[in-house]
Design a protein around this motif. Structure first.
Motif, PDB file in Angstrom:
ATOM      1  N   PHE A 186     -60.981   2.967  51.048  1.00 34.51           N
ATOM      2  CA  PHE A 186     -59.898   2.841  52.015  1.00 34.51           C
ATOM      3  C   PHE A 186     -58.776   1.950  51.479  1.00 34.51           C
ATOM      4  CE2 PHE A 186     -61.816   4.742  55.830  1.00 34.51           C
ATOM      5  CZ  PHE A 186     -60.661   5.271  56.372  1.00 34.51           C
ATOM      6  N   ALA A 187     -59.202   0.826  50.889  1.00 32.61           N
ATOM      7  CA  ALA A 187     -58.202  -0.107  50.369  1.00 32.61           C
ATOM      8  C   ALA A 187     -57.376   0.545  49.275  1.00 32.61           C
ATOM      9  CB  ALA A 187     -58.890  -1.359  49.840  1.00 32.61           C
ATOM     10  N   LEU A 188     -58.039   1.334  48.433  1.00 34.22           N
ATOM     11  CA  LEU A 188     -57.317   2.027  47.373  1.00 34.22           C
ATOM     12  C   LEU A 188     -56.463   3.153  47.934  1.00 34.22           C
ATOM     13  CD1 LEU A 188     -59.799   2.595  44.407  1.00 34.22           C
ATOM     14  CD2 LEU A 188     -57.575   1.501  44.303  1.00 34.22           C
ATOM     15  N   ALA A 189     -56.966   3.800  48.972  1.00 31.91           N
ATOM     16  CA  ALA A 189     -56.309   5.009  49.475  1.00 31.91           C
ATOM     17  C   ALA A 189     -55.033   4.708  50.241  1.00 31.91           C
ATOM     18  CB  ALA A 189     -57.279   5.796  50.358  1.00 31.91           C
ATOM     19  N   LEU A 190     -54.964   3.535  50.868  1.00 29.31           N
ATOM     20  CA  LEU A 190     -53.830   3.271  51.758  1.00 29.31           C
ATOM     21  C   LEU A 190     -52.460   3.445  51.096  1.00 29.31           C
ATOM     22  CD1 LEU A 190     -52.881   2.201  54.653  1.00 29.31           C
ATOM     23  CD2 LEU A 190     -52.583   0.044  53.436  1.00 29.31           C
ATOM     24  N   PRO A 191     -52.182   2.755  49.997  1.00 32.31           N
ATOM     25  CA  PRO A 191     -50.856   2.952  49.393  1.00 32.31           C
ATOM     26  C   PRO A 191     -50.671   4.361  48.846  1.00 32.31           C
ATOM     27  CG  PRO A 191     -52.198   1.456  48.059  1.00 32.31           C
ATOM     28  CD  PRO A 191     -52.948   1.709  49.306  1.00 32.31           C
ATOM     29  N   GLN A 192     -51.749   4.925  48.323  1.00 35.17           N
ATOM     30  CA  GLN A 192     -51.650   6.291  47.794  1.00 35.17           C
ATOM     31  C   GLN A 192     -51.314   7.268  48.916  1.00 35.17           C
ATOM     32  OE1 GLN A 192     -51.943   6.317  44.650  1.00 35.17           O
ATOM     33  NE2 GLN A 192     -53.122   4.469  44.237  1.00 35.17           N
ATOM     34  N   ALA A 193     -52.026   7.094  50.042  1.00 31.71           N
ATOM     35  CA  ALA A 193     -51.800   7.987  51.177  1.00 31.71           C
ATOM     36  C   ALA A 193     -50.373   7.862  51.686  1.00 31.71           C
ATOM     37  CB  ALA A 193     -52.792   7.661  52.293  1.00 31.71           C
ATOM     38  N   SER A 194     -49.857   6.643  51.676  1.00 34.09           N
ATOM     39  CA  SER A 194     -48.503   6.436  52.180  1.00 34.09           C
ATOM     40  C   SER A 194     -47.482   7.164  51.317  1.00 34.09           C
ATOM     41  CB  SER A 194     -48.184   4.940  52.197  1.00 34.09           C
ATOM     42  OG  SER A 194     -49.142   4.261  52.945  1.00 34.09           O
ATOM     43  N   ILE A 195     -47.663   7.033  49.994  1.00 32.53           N
ATOM     44  CA  ILE A 195     -46.743   7.713  49.080  1.00 32.53           C
ATOM     45  C   ILE A 195     -46.852   9.224  49.267  1.00 32.53           C
ATOM     46  CG2 ILE A 195     -46.240   8.167  46.646  1.00 32.53           C
ATOM     47  CD1 ILE A 195     -47.334   5.303  46.097  1.00 32.53           C
ATOM     48  N   LEU A 196     -48.114   9.660  49.303  1.00 35.37           N
ATOM     49  CA  LEU A 196     -48.378  11.092  49.397  1.00 35.37           C
ATOM     50  C   LEU A 196     -47.807  11.683  50.689  1.00 35.37           C
ATOM     51  CD1 LEU A 196     -49.864  12.567  47.206  1.00 35.37           C
ATOM     52  CD2 LEU A 196     -51.942  12.471  48.585  1.00 35.37           C
ATOM     53  N   ALA A 197     -47.964  10.949  51.801  1.00 35.91           N
ATOM     54  CA  ALA A 197     -47.486  11.451  53.084  1.00 35.91           C
ATOM     55  C   ALA A 197     -45.967  11.625  53.047  1.00 35.91           C
ATOM     56  CB  ALA A 197     -47.874  10.484  54.203  1.00 35.91           C
ATOM     57  N   ARG A 198     -45.298  10.668  52.432  1.00 34.52           N
ATOM     58  CA  ARG A 198     -43.831  10.751  52.354  1.00 34.52           C
ATOM     59  C   ARG A 198     -43.400  11.926  51.493  1.00 34.52           C
ATOM     60  NH1 ARG A 198     -41.806   5.874  54.383  1.00 34.52           N
ATOM     61  NH2 ARG A 198     -39.759   6.153  53.483  1.00 34.52           N
TER      62      ARG A 198
END
Lengths: 315, 492
Positions: A186-198
């Motif tokens: 989760f900790a790793l995914a958060l920034p990745q998910a944010s970039i990906l969502a944008r």
């Protein structure tokens, strides 16, 4: 087609060879000697020499490079100076943590990002869109080690749902390990998910204004049918590129997260190897990372072929 | 949104799949550093002994929690009148974990292996005076020294002198096979080492069925692991800033003890700028020890005035001789003719006592007019530049080996103190077996190195640990670097 692959292969081999020279000699010139590190400050000088001989450090750097590179062809990366076990064995154990962690993080970030991207794009300009984008902005801005510590504080220390770190080992069962990797993922995914969502959002917004999408809607498809059948696929190309880039980043870049959750992954092994001057481990790991980046990029190229049929025809 | 539901279901299932329970006959010990291997006879890493000492491996004698040395695999011994021949009577019916019998030949093998020409034993000096090791019969072994050595029985208690099974000595690094109360079970590299109870142990049975050592290098993570109950104890706890929180919490005990670590401002006695004793004396008077203990160690640590452990019966308190007196320091500097513009290099290894202590010392030295150039080094660089290359003026290191004042007798040791008078004292000490006389010599040696201001003597490193308050029997002090779990159990 074959000549294309052949030329790619030549480039691949050349870059690997070139990388191996740079890696080996860059690391060899770091000051510090593994034998004196291991024996500490009370050791007699002849003891240090005996250990150097035992480790094979008494031969020239050129000879060691030759042994390393020829060994690698048959899967022999040498023996770790400090752990005294084959490097391949060490690396395999660490890969068993790093790759599942990276995959888990990618899975989570994709599962979070794509729905958010789609919802935001289809409600472009609405309150939903704004609030989601606000959250993703926050997700990018928050350093993930800090987020990791907050997760530990809430879920490990107060709620005691998860342990604060570590991993039981895969022979103890699948789910117990999956559970152990959940907070770090989760900790790793958060920034990745944010970039990906944008990226998902902006790519989708662009395809939504295309003629073919309007035509699809005009032919009677509902909004979501049209997105599913036409827009989504077209928006996937930039998303895939990012996922590919993120994967290699996740394997190597998880070092901080591995420290926060004391996970025995590749990142920590490299770090320990450098501190202990276990040069052969560092060299082999860096080499492996170079190799995996090249392979992942190749796989992403292959994935383009799958989502975009036009690429299949062109070549 | 459809996708969120299965995702949440999976997460929630995973969350409760493994129950969080603590079996009360097992213990998880946290350690900051992972041992590179598990062979205490092949490397200096303290982490090796912290896992295996007295748990997996045993020697002829052993250290106890209070620092005394008691019989181990040797039941008893006699020393000849000239102090040269030690005859050890060994414990009988002892088995190695692989089932092999332990006997006098194993002792002969292990000690000869340690002192062999090709030995990679990090403390080979312990065995230097041995002339021969002879097997009298299967349970009696005779060790002959070339010179009397009053500290020999103590030397044999070190982790570097443990007894190995000749059949498995080569695989000791990864599959330790000893005689101790715990057997090696498995090692998940980077995460933990697991030990299980040895049911065939020759000595007193232990309370624990299982013990794990978990390696957590990050101080914040160490805090979280204790708080979450992932580890039961952190005997050398790396985040002193959070100790107050544990002290206030009834679920935890904070254990403050002493170590064998004399933390010193090591000084290059051959450096052009520092070979004048007046300059070294000036540095000693410029240092405010209590400020360093408070500022760098959160108040834990005992000031020392010489290179000797305060808990040792022969220790003498010489801190007054180098008390904090900046005015005296300044006048000493002008007497030595260096009152303006003395710049010294201060090379700091990674431990926090050095990095934090270094900043404080630098500012204290600046007050008397000495500028320092701080350089942070990794251990490997420190060993290369400072320890081997002697390319430094000042450095801060904790010397953690027990009873190591003898290092001052070696003129090529990194602080390059060259004193025939001191060497004479050490030779006399080695020949002396009378305890009272030994004590007198040790006191003189302490005085001599204080008078010569060889190094800046800062403080004895404290051992600050945190443990679950129900866990009893952990070592408070650290006479040798070990986590002896033989006496550890859970109270109800």
């Amino acid at each position: 087609m074959f000549s294309y692959f052949f030329s790619r292969l030549k480039v691949l081999i050349f870059s690997l060879f070139f990388a191996s020279i740079i890696i080996f000699f860059m690391i060899e010139i770091i000051p510090g000697d593994p034998a004196s590190f291991m024996l500490g400050i009370n050791a007699e000088p002849d003891t240090i020499n005996a250990l150097k001989k035992e480790l094979g450090l008494d031969v020239s750097a050129l000879e060691r490079y030759y042994n390393w590179i020829t060994g690698m062809f048959i899967g022999d990366f040498g023996v770790s100076y400090t752990y005294r076990v084959p490097v391949s064995e060490l690396v395999m154990a660490r890969i068993g943590v790093s790759i599942p962690l990276a995959l888990y993080a990618i899975l989570l970030s994709t599962l979070i990002a794509i729905p958010i991207g789609i919802i935001s794009a289809s409600n472009h300009g609405s309150f939903k869109d704004w609030s989601f984008m606000g959250f993703t902005q926050l997700g990018i801005a928050i350093p993930n080690f800090w987020f990791a510590m907050v997760l530990v504080l809430i879920f490990s220390i107060y709620l005691k749902w998860f342990s604060a770190g570590g991993i039981p080992g895969w022979d103890e069962g699948f789910f117990i390990n999956l559970k152990a990797l959940t907070l770090p993922a989760f900790a790793l995914a958060l920034p990745q998910a944010s970039i990906l969502a944008r990226i998902m959002r902006s790519a989708l917004i662009e395809t939504l204004s295309q003629d073919y999408f309007r035509t699809a809607r005009a032919s009677g498809l509902t909004f979501f049918q049209a997105v599913k059948k036409h827009a989504f696929r077209n928006a996937l190309i930039p998303v895939l590129t990012i996922i590919g880039l993120q994967f290699s980043f996740l394997i190597a870049g998880a070092i901080i997260i591995e420290n926060v959750f004391f996970l025995p992954g590749i990142g920590r092994l490299i770090f320990q190897g450098i501190v202990q001057r276990d040069l052969i481990v560092v060299e082999s790991l860096v080499m492996l990372l170079v190799f995996s980046v090249i392979i992942v990029n190749f796989l992403v190229d292959m994935a383009y072929l799958y989502v975009d049929p036009r690429l299949r025809v062109k070549k | 949104m459809k996708i969120l539901k299965p995702l949440l279901t999976i997460l929630l299932t995973v969350m409760w799949l493994s129950p969080l329970y603590a079996e009360k006959n097992s213990v998880v010990i946290g350690m900051q550093l992972e041992p590179p291997n598990l062979d205490p006879t092949g490397g200096a890493a303290a982490a090796i002994d912290e896992v295996v000492y007295s748990n997996i491996y045993e020697g002829l004698t052993r250290f106890r929690a209070d620092g005394s040395v008691t019989p181990g695999l040797a039941k008893s011994w006699t020393i000849s009148n000239d102090g040269l021949v030690y005859t050890f009577k060994l414990q009988e019916n002892v088995k190695f974990h692989n089932g092999n019998n332990f006997d006098a030949f194993d002792v002969q093998f292990s000690i000869n292996r340690a002192r062999d020409e090709n030995s990679t034993n990090a403390q080979k000096g312990l065995f230097k005076g041995i002339r021969s090791v002879d097997v009298v019969n299967s349970s009696v072994v005779k060790i002959t020294l070339s010179n009397p050595n009053g500290g020999f029985i103590r030397n044999l208690a070190w982790g570097d002198a443990i007894i190995l099974d000749p059949d498995t000595a080569d695989s000791a690094a990864s599959e330790p096979n000893g005689t101790g109360p715990f057997k090696f079970s498995k090692w998940i590299k980077g995460d933990r080492v697991e030990l299980v109870k040895n049911n065939d142990y020759w000595g007193e049975a232990i309370a624990l069925e299982k013990a794990s050592f978990k390696f957590i290098s990050d101080p914040t993570a160490a805090f979280a692991a204790l708080m979450a109950g992932d580890v039961d104890a952190f005997p050398v706890y790396p985040a002193p800033e959070t100790l107050a929180q544990f002290e206030a919490d009834p679920n935890f005990n904070v254990i403050v003890g002493s170590t064998e670590g004399e933390t010193i401002l090591s000084t290059n006695n051959k450096s052009e700028k520092l070979k004048d004793v007046r300059v070294r004396k000036a540095i000693a008077h410029a240092i405010n020890r209590q400020a360093i203990v408070d500022g760098a160690m959160f108040g834990f640590g005992t000031p020392i005035g010489t290179h000797f452990a305060p808990h040792h019966p022969d220790y003498i308190d010489l801190t007054a001789q180098s008390n904090y007196d900046p005015e005296k320091s300044k006048s000493l500097l002008s007497e030595a003719g260096v009152s303006d513009g003395l710049t010294l290099s201060l090379k700091l290894p990674p431990p926090s006592y050095a990095r934090r202590g270094g900043e404080i010392i630098a500012s204290q030295l600046r007050e008397v007019g000495i500028e320092t150039k701080i350089e942070n080094l990794e251990w490997a660089q420190w060993l290369e530049q400072v320890f081997k290359g002697k390319d430094y003026d000042l450095t801060i290191v904790s010397h953690t080996e027990p009873m190591d004042i003898g290092i001052y007798g070696n003129p090529s040791y990194y602080f390059q103190y060259d004193s025939q008078e001191f060497r004479n004292l050490m030779n006399a000490l080695n020949l002396e077996t009378n305890d009272q006389e030994r004590s007198k010599i040790l006191k003189n040696a302490q005085k001599l190195i204080a008078d010569d201001y060889v190094n800046g003597y800062l403080f004895q490193l404290a051992k600050t640990g945190v443990a679950n308050s129900k866990l009893i029997g952990l070592w408070k002090n650290s006479p040798t670097q070990a986590n002896d779990l033989t006496g550890v159990s859970w109270s109800n």
